[in-house]
Design a protein around this motif. Sequence first.
Motif, PDB file in Angstrom:
ATOM      1  N   UNK A 111     -16.523 -26.393  22.303  1.00  0.00           N
ATOM      2  CA  UNK A 111     -16.359 -27.519  23.216  1.00  0.00           C
ATOM      3  C   UNK A 111     -15.105 -28.314  22.862  1.00  0.00           C
ATOM      4  N   UNK A 112     -14.963 -28.661  21.593  1.00  0.00           N
ATOM      5  CA  UNK A 112     -13.835 -29.480  21.157  1.00  0.00           C
ATOM      6  C   UNK A 112     -12.512 -28.749  21.368  1.00  0.00           C
ATOM      7  N   UNK A 113     -12.495 -27.437  21.129  1.00  0.00           N
ATOM      8  CA  UNK A 113     -11.233 -26.699  21.215  1.00  0.00           C
ATOM      9  C   UNK A 113     -10.678 -26.689  22.627  1.00  0.00           C
ATOM     10  N   UNK A 114     -11.518 -26.742  23.630  1.00  0.00           N
ATOM     11  CA  UNK A 114     -11.036 -26.721  25.004  1.00  0.00           C
ATOM     12  C   UNK A 114     -11.038 -28.070  25.686  1.00  0.00           C
ATOM     13  N   UNK A 115     -11.707 -29.061  25.090  1.00  0.00           N
ATOM     14  CA  UNK A 115     -11.860 -30.349  25.749  1.00  0.00           C
ATOM     15  C   UNK A 115     -10.503 -31.039  25.926  1.00  0.00           C
ATOM     16  N   UNK A 116     -10.207 -31.424  27.146  1.00  0.00           N
ATOM     17  CA  UNK A 116      -8.958 -32.117  27.431  1.00  0.00           C
ATOM     18  C   UNK A 116      -7.792 -31.204  27.738  1.00  0.00           C
ATOM     19  N   UNK A 117      -8.001 -29.887  27.652  1.00  0.00           N
ATOM     20  CA  UNK A 117      -6.918 -28.966  27.953  1.00  0.00           C
ATOM     21  C   UNK A 117      -6.672 -28.920  29.463  1.00  0.00           C
ATOM     22  N   UNK A 118      -5.427 -28.965  29.853  1.00  0.00           N
ATOM     23  CA  UNK A 118      -5.090 -28.894  31.273  1.00  0.00           C
ATOM     24  C   UNK A 118      -5.051 -27.461  31.777  1.00  0.00           C
ATOM     25  N   UNK A 242      -8.875 -38.505  12.685  1.00  0.00           N
ATOM     26  CA  UNK A 242      -8.527 -38.316  14.090  1.00  0.00           C
ATOM     27  C   UNK A 242      -9.518 -37.384  14.779  1.00  0.00           C
ATOM     28  N   UNK A 243      -9.998 -36.359  14.069  1.00  0.00           N
ATOM     29  CA  UNK A 243     -10.998 -35.482  14.676  1.00  0.00           C
ATOM     30  C   UNK A 243     -12.337 -36.186  14.825  1.00  0.00           C
ATOM     31  N   UNK A 244     -12.681 -37.036  13.866  1.00  0.00           N
ATOM     32  CA  UNK A 244     -13.944 -37.759  13.970  1.00  0.00           C
ATOM     33  C   UNK A 244     -13.936 -38.686  15.182  1.00  0.00           C
ATOM     34  N   UNK A 245     -12.789 -39.282  15.461  1.00  0.00           N
ATOM     35  CA  UNK A 245     -12.669 -40.129  16.656  1.00  0.00           C
ATOM     36  C   UNK A 245     -12.694 -39.284  17.920  1.00  0.00           C
ATOM     37  N   UNK A 246     -12.015 -38.163  17.906  1.00  0.00           N
ATOM     38  CA  UNK A 246     -11.904 -37.317  19.098  1.00  0.00           C
ATOM     39  C   UNK A 246     -13.240 -36.726  19.518  1.00  0.00           C
ATOM     40  N   UNK A 247     -14.038 -36.301  18.541  1.00  0.00           N
ATOM     41  CA  UNK A 247     -15.251 -35.568  18.898  1.00  0.00           C
ATOM     42  C   UNK A 247     -16.323 -36.455  19.546  1.00  0.00           C
ATOM     43  N   UNK A 248     -16.085 -37.757  19.578  1.00  0.00           N
ATOM     44  CA  UNK A 248     -17.014 -38.642  20.281  1.00  0.00           C
ATOM     45  C   UNK A 248     -16.786 -38.630  21.791  1.00  0.00           C
ATOM     46  N   UNK A 249     -15.592 -38.244  22.236  1.00  0.00           N
ATOM     47  CA  UNK A 249     -15.263 -38.365  23.651  1.00  0.00           C
ATOM     48  C   UNK A 249     -16.141 -37.516  24.576  1.00  0.00           C
ATOM     49  N   UNK A 250     -16.507 -36.276  24.206  1.00  0.00           N
ATOM     50  CA  UNK A 250     -17.342 -35.497  25.131  1.00  0.00           C
ATOM     51  C   UNK A 250     -18.709 -36.101  25.428  1.00  0.00           C
TER      52      UNK A 250
END
Length: 311
Positions: A111-118, A242-250
Amino acid sequence: MTSEPHPFPGGPTEPRVAAEEVNFPRPLKGSASQHLVVTMLADYWRDYTGWLPSRLIVSLAAALGVSSSAASTALSRLAGRAVLEQSSAGRASRYRFTPEARARLEIGVRQISGFGSEDRPWDGMWTVVAFSVPERSRELRELLRSRLKWLGFAPLYGAVWVSAWDTADDLEDSCRHLGVENYVIFRSAGEGLRGRPLIEAWDLDEVRRQYTPFINAYRQKAEVLAEGRLPGEEAFRLRTEVMDAWRAFPWEDPGLPPELLPRDFPLFEARRILVALYNPLLEDARSYAEEEAARLAPEVAGHSRAFVLKG
């Protein structure tokens, strides 16, 4: 740690079902120490089946600003959640991810690897679920809603939830595992429907606002990093942070297809900042983790496998 063509590509049913039983601390809630420890361990030792001595974990957590007592408490609580399993060797405690947690993390990493990819392709189809859970089963209903949100769904109406991605198989597995029997799942093209547009299940302005603190906090750090390298401990701390902050977005953003979003939607800028920080920090951050392992747990040295994000 909860996406290549879509957030949750199918996999063997058994690991998905078993993963449901792991009570990971939810992003944005609970102990920050637990979140940081999970993020750090998932990045470097997600697939490692050997034991990690607590002294190594506590030392690495200190680099993240987590005190030794907070780190020890976090480890104990993560073991109670079935995220980690614990063993003792003499007076020393050791930990590793449970098999169920590794299965859940594998889904989350995709999920994280593709999240936000255009570049994620969208087939123009929506997944819709309608369900009924008796009033007497409120806890079950909340569990189902939490699972739906984790899968990228949002409520169009109280018991009608929608997702832009093909998550039907994962959702059906979840309903079966949770014991939800009264539901229907179907796929539909949005243009063939009448009434309220499915995109209105989300408040895009609210979703947009969550990225402002991330962009403000890390844009300048990405610019500074582009001009040089950081010391190992600092690289390790920033990469985990930065990853800990990012993984909350989904949890709050389903990662809707770019075709459905405004061109200036901040998710894409946040993703560019993440990649600009996370990947370049890998070498120095992993070297620091390996140095600590060689110093405190030589049997673990050489087994870290830091994760790389696709651009």
